[in-house]
Write an enzyme that holds these catalytic residues in place. Structure first.
Site, mmCIF file in Angstrom:
data_model
loop_
_atom_site.group_PDB
_atom_site.id
_atom_site.type_symbol
_atom_site.label_atom_id
_atom_site.label_comp_id
_atom_site.label_asym_id
_atom_site.label_seq_id
_atom_site.Cartn_x
_atom_site.Cartn_y
_atom_site.Cartn_z
ATOM 1 N N GLY A 14 0.781 -1.240 0.000
ATOM 2 C CA GLY A 14 0.000 0.000 0.000
ATOM 3 C C GLY A 14 0.805 1.278 0.000
ATOM 4 N N SER A 15 2.040 1.227 -0.519
ATOM 5 C CA SER A 15 2.836 2.461 -0.493
ATOM 6 C C SER A 15 2.275 3.495 -1.475
ATOM 7 C CB SER A 15 4.308 2.173 -0.773
ATOM 8 O OG SER A 15 4.515 1.853 -2.129
ATOM 9 N N ASN A 16 1.671 3.048 -2.563
ATOM 10 C CA ASN A 16 1.054 4.007 -3.486
ATOM 11 C C ASN A 16 -0.161 4.665 -2.845
ATOM 12 O OD1 ASN A 16 2.212 4.278 -6.343
ATOM 13 N ND2 ASN A 16 2.442 2.097 -5.897
ATOM 14 N N LEU A 92 -4.211 -7.150 -6.968
ATOM 15 C CA LEU A 92 -3.748 -8.233 -7.834
ATOM 16 C C LEU A 92 -4.859 -9.039 -8.502
ATOM 17 C CD1 LEU A 92 -0.652 -9.429 -5.771
ATOM 18 C CD2 LEU A 92 -0.709 -8.017 -7.826
ATOM 19 N N LYS A 93 -6.105 -8.648 -8.272
ATOM 20 C CA LYS A 93 -7.203 -9.379 -8.921
ATOM 21 C C LYS A 93 -7.690 -8.585 -10.132
ATOM 22 C CE LYS A 93 -10.716 -11.087 -6.785
ATOM 23 N NZ LYS A 93 -10.771 -12.396 -7.423
ATOM 24 N N HIS A 111 1.336 0.655 -13.242
ATOM 25 C CA HIS A 111 2.156 -0.507 -13.601
ATOM 26 C C HIS A 111 3.622 -0.085 -13.582
ATOM 27 C CE1 HIS A 111 2.922 -4.440 -15.259
ATOM 28 N NE2 HIS A 111 3.786 -3.872 -16.077
ATOM 29 N N ASP A 152 -3.656 -4.910 -17.888
ATOM 30 C CA ASP A 152 -2.684 -3.909 -18.362
ATOM 31 C C ASP A 152 -2.871 -3.446 -19.808
ATOM 32 O OD1 ASP A 152 -1.417 -4.141 -15.872
ATOM 33 O OD2 ASP A 152 -0.093 -5.727 -16.576
ATOM 34 N N GLU A 181 6.533 6.167 -9.218
ATOM 35 C CA GLU A 181 5.120 5.780 -9.068
ATOM 36 C C GLU A 181 4.422 6.719 -8.091
ATOM 37 O OE1 GLU A 181 4.073 1.687 -8.392
ATOM 38 O OE2 GLU A 181 6.018 1.006 -9.097
HETATM 39 C C1 GRF Z 1 3.495 -1.186 -7.450
HETATM 40 O O1 GRF Z 1 4.770 -1.465 -7.925
HETATM 41 C C2 GRF Z 1 2.530 -0.980 -8.593
HETATM 42 O O2 GRF Z 1 3.137 -0.498 -9.740
HETATM 43 C C3 GRF Z 1 1.983 -2.364 -8.845
HETATM 44 O O3 GRF Z 1 1.922 -2.971 -7.583
HETATM 45 C C4 GRF Z 1 2.871 -2.353 -6.699
HETATM 46 C C5 GRF Z 1 2.108 -1.933 -5.500
HETATM 47 O O4 GRF Z 1 2.935 -1.405 -4.512
HETATM 48 N N1 GRF Z 1 0.706 -2.319 -9.533
HETATM 49 P P1 GRF Z 1 2.302 -0.775 -3.215
HETATM 50 O O5 GRF Z 1 1.397 -1.828 -2.590
HETATM 51 O O6 GRF Z 1 1.535 0.440 -3.622
HETATM 52 O O7 GRF Z 1 3.454 -0.443 -2.332
#
Ligand code: GRF
Length: 208
Positions: A14-16, A92-93, A111, A152, A181
């Site tokens: 969940g870093s994004n 991931l789903k 991505h 994608d 990202e």
């Molecule tokens: C990221 O590298 C994103 O590009 C991909 O999954 C990863 C998720 O990272 N879709 P996080 O859980 O947001 O840290």
């Protein structure tokens, strides 16, 4: 212009999501996170949501083995929290066509490579970066794209290059890519928030 009321879907770290949240708090992004949903009960993303008083919901295939019921539940939760924009932040789903249809051109994914290279099923996490290195690429990058019914394949909204450096291991490249990202997901969302996105076939045009 309707404010972006975001539903985050995340399966892992969940870093994004955290970066988006921070940018909202710092007023760099004009949006609100209404709910965080994960298919994994132990996802860090759910913990971070709770710590920030954001509703955190676990919806799994175990609870809803039938795809139709799973989708119904997902749509119900999104509706109950007044979500008008969906962000896949390491989810991931694959989303079902019905979910995509309900949020047409209102779902973004990120991505960690320059699509259409190094995308598709199985291309996630370190696999992506290892494949980029194994190919001998000199650049990789990040793609923020609209989500359609496949993995994608939706139109890119923003893409940015990241150099591959001599001696990079997959983790090194992943770290460099992740930094980017965290910047461009917010940038892409802000374009939607400001109404600057125009969709013309496969092309996502950015108004000045
Ligand atoms: C990221 O590298 C994103 O590009 C991909 O999954 C990863 C998720 O990272 N879709 P996080 O859980 O947001 O840290």
């Amino acid at each position: 212009m309707e404010k972006l009321q975001v539903g985050i879907l995340a399966s892992g770290r969940g870093s994004n999501f955290e970066a988006i949240l921070k940018n909202i708090q710092q007023k760099k992004l004009d949006a609100a996170i209404q709910v965080v949903i994960s298919n994994k009960a132990s996802a860090c993303a759910l913990e971070v949501a709770r710590e920030n008083n954001i509703p955190a919901v676990h919806i799994s295939k175990k609870q809803f083995p039938e795809q139709e019921l799973f989708d119904e539940q997902l749509l119900l939760v999104l509706k109950n929290y007044n979500v008008n924009f969906v962000v896949l932040a390491g989810y991931l789903k694959m989303l079902s066509p019905i979910v995509v249809k309900n949020f047409k051109n209102r779902i973004l994914n990120i991505h960690p490579a320059l699509l259409p290279s190094f995308g598709g099923q199985g291309m996630y996490g370190q696999n992506v970066h290892q494949a980029v290195l194994d190919y001998g690429c000199k650049v990789s990058g990040v793609t923020v794209h609209l989500v359609d019914e496949e993995y994608d394949t939706g139109s890119p909204v923003l893409q940015r290059c990241v150099p591959v450096l001599e001696g990079d291991a997959a983790e090194d490249l992943a770290r460099r890519v992740l930094k980017v990202e965290h910047q461009i997901f917010t940038e892409a969302l802000q374009l939607f928030a400001r109404g600057r996105i125009e969709i013309d076939g496969r092309r996502v045009k950015i108004r000045p």
